[in-house]
Design a protein around this motif. Structure first.
Motif, PDB file in Angstrom:
ATOM      1  N   GLU A 112     -50.302 -18.879  -9.805  1.00  0.00           N
ATOM      2  CA  GLU A 112     -51.047 -20.012  -9.527  1.00  0.00           C
ATOM      3  C   GLU A 112     -52.438 -19.701  -9.199  1.00  0.00           C
ATOM      4  O   GLU A 112     -53.244 -20.691  -9.623  1.00  0.00           O
ATOM      5  N   SER A 113     -52.864 -18.670  -8.686  1.00  0.00           N
ATOM      6  CA  SER A 113     -54.200 -18.204  -8.269  1.00  0.00           C
ATOM      7  C   SER A 113     -55.193 -18.106  -9.963  1.00  0.00           C
ATOM      8  O   SER A 113     -56.041 -18.488 -10.045  1.00  0.00           O
ATOM      9  N   ALA A 114     -54.421 -17.427 -10.715  1.00  0.00           N
ATOM     10  CA  ALA A 114     -54.992 -17.232 -12.228  1.00  0.00           C
ATOM     11  C   ALA A 114     -55.280 -18.692 -12.834  1.00  0.00           C
ATOM     12  O   ALA A 114     -56.117 -18.886 -13.371  1.00  0.00           O
ATOM     13  N   ARG A 115     -54.099 -19.547 -12.542  1.00  0.00           N
ATOM     14  CA  ARG A 115     -54.231 -21.071 -13.382  1.00  0.00           C
ATOM     15  C   ARG A 115     -55.377 -21.692 -12.518  1.00  0.00           C
ATOM     16  O   ARG A 115     -56.136 -22.602 -13.376  1.00  0.00           O
ATOM     17  N   GLN A 116     -55.565 -21.538 -11.445  1.00  0.00           N
ATOM     18  CA  GLN A 116     -56.667 -22.305 -10.538  1.00  0.00           C
ATOM     19  C   GLN A 116     -57.810 -21.801 -10.956  1.00  0.00           C
ATOM     20  O   GLN A 116     -58.963 -22.622 -11.301  1.00  0.00           O
ATOM     21  N   THR A 117     -57.943 -20.596 -11.317  1.00  0.00           N
ATOM     22  CA  THR A 117     -59.371 -19.747 -11.748  1.00  0.00           C
ATOM     23  C   THR A 117     -59.745 -20.418 -13.098  1.00  0.00           C
ATOM     24  O   THR A 117     -60.945 -20.915 -13.208  1.00  0.00           O
ATOM     25  N   ILE A 118     -58.720 -20.730 -13.973  1.00  0.00           N
ATOM     26  CA  ILE A 118     -58.873 -21.257 -15.381  1.00  0.00           C
ATOM     27  C   ILE A 118     -59.447 -22.671 -15.061  1.00  0.00           C
ATOM     28  O   ILE A 118     -60.298 -23.034 -15.649  1.00  0.00           O
TER      29      ILE A 118
END
Length: 326
Positions: A112-118
């Motif tokens: 989820e953190s990686a997706r939010q960063t994208i």
């Protein structure tokens, strides 16, 4: 409801470079007609082959960049995520190309953190480059996958290109605003009534309108298949049309063709539509469950799977309240 891809949402193509000046539309034909057509009709390998074949032809810098974008998008559609990330990396790459790489990263992570960063990166790119229609389109696709329907619509609602109009059309169908979807279709028809993009838009609106118009959609799909050949995309749209018409056997036939003749055993759209079709056909759980298990295994981040997991979790929680204690 039968599943519209993503549409998904990704099944339309820009036939021309279109400029809107109030109510006036002008179109400049270019050499990417076949490339775009192959992509948006789901012939991704043919799209890549076409991209390679025309790579040495003289064309403008804009068309060369667009050719590269469509080839990368075809690779993305084929699940070649690592290749897309590699070929879209580098400071010399345009924001549009970099955005496609971000979409590939988004597809491969469930963190989820990686997706939010994208998502945050795409928002920043949009703020710094408000004129890139390709960047807007890719951002809209990612936002839709993340459930950000409003933000996705903001990317394409101005209808700067025919492709933006087509994506807006599908977003309006997704939120049950068929009246607004028809307005987008009318704009597409004003630009080019015979374009494949316009035909596909008409197909989606006809299906969404129900049984009274779905046979028009089936007729247009047959014409497209005869002219360009069948593809998993067209077969899935045909399956949705046949389900809407109440002809489950024909829908099952189209989905079976997608699985057996086009290698779509693991394709998310084919799996979802097969589950829906089998439910309408009254098939037993033992017939449906293999497709559900494969869908959950191969596409855990798919919206259909996530929705199913939420419903199953809610059911289990309610069931525990009424469980008989020994």
């Amino acid at each position: 409801q039968p599943f519209f891809r993503s549409i998904g949402l990704y099944r339309f193509f820009l036939l021309f470079d279109v400029h809107f000046n109030k109510h006036t539309v002008t179109m400049d034909p270019d050499e990417l007609y076949t490339l775009r057509a192959q992509f948006w009709l789901g012939h991704y390998n043919l799209c890549i082959d076409e991209g390679k074949a025309i790579a040495r032809r003289p064309m403008s810098t804009q068309l060369k960049a667009e050719r590269e974008e469509f080839v990368l998008r075809a690779q993305l559609a084929l699940g070649q995520y690592d290749r897309v990330v590699k070929e879209s990396s580098g400071a010399d790459k345009s924001p549009a190309i970099q955005a496609i790489g971000l979409q590939a990263q988004f597809e491969t992570t469930s963190d989820e953190s990686a997706r939010q960063t994208i998502i945050d990166t795409l928002k920043a790119m949009l703020d710094s480059d408000a004129s890139s229609t390709s960047l807007q389109l890719t951002a809209a696709n990612v936002f839709l996958k993340y459930g950000m329907t409003r933000e996705a619509l903001q990317c394409v609602h101005l209808g700067t290109t025919m492709e933006h109009l087509a994506v807006a059309l599908q977003i309006y169908l997704r939120i049950d605003r068929i009246d607004l979807a028809r307005q987008q279709l009318e704009l597409l028809r004003q630009a080019d009534e015979d374009a494949v993009l316009t035909q596909l838009g008409g197909v989606y609106v006809s299906i969404a309108s129900g049984r009274s118009t779905v046979h028009d959609a089936i007729h247009h799909l047959n014409s497209l298949s005869e002219q360009y050949g069948q593809s998993p995309v067209l077969l899935n749209i045909a399956a949705v049309a046949h389900m809407t018409a109440g002809n489950m056997d024909r829908a099952d036939g189209a989905l079976n063709e997608a699985r057996t003749e086009h290698g779509c055993d693991d394709d998310a759209d084919t799996l979802v539509n097969t589950v829906v079709c089998y439910q309408h056909m009254g098939k037993e759980l033992k017939d449906i469950e293999p497709f559900l298990l494969k869908l959950k295994s191969v596409h855990p981040n798919h919206a259909f799977v996530q929705g199913l997991v939420r419903v199953e979790g809610a059911f289990e929680r309610e069931a525990q309240k009424y469980a008989v204690k020994a």
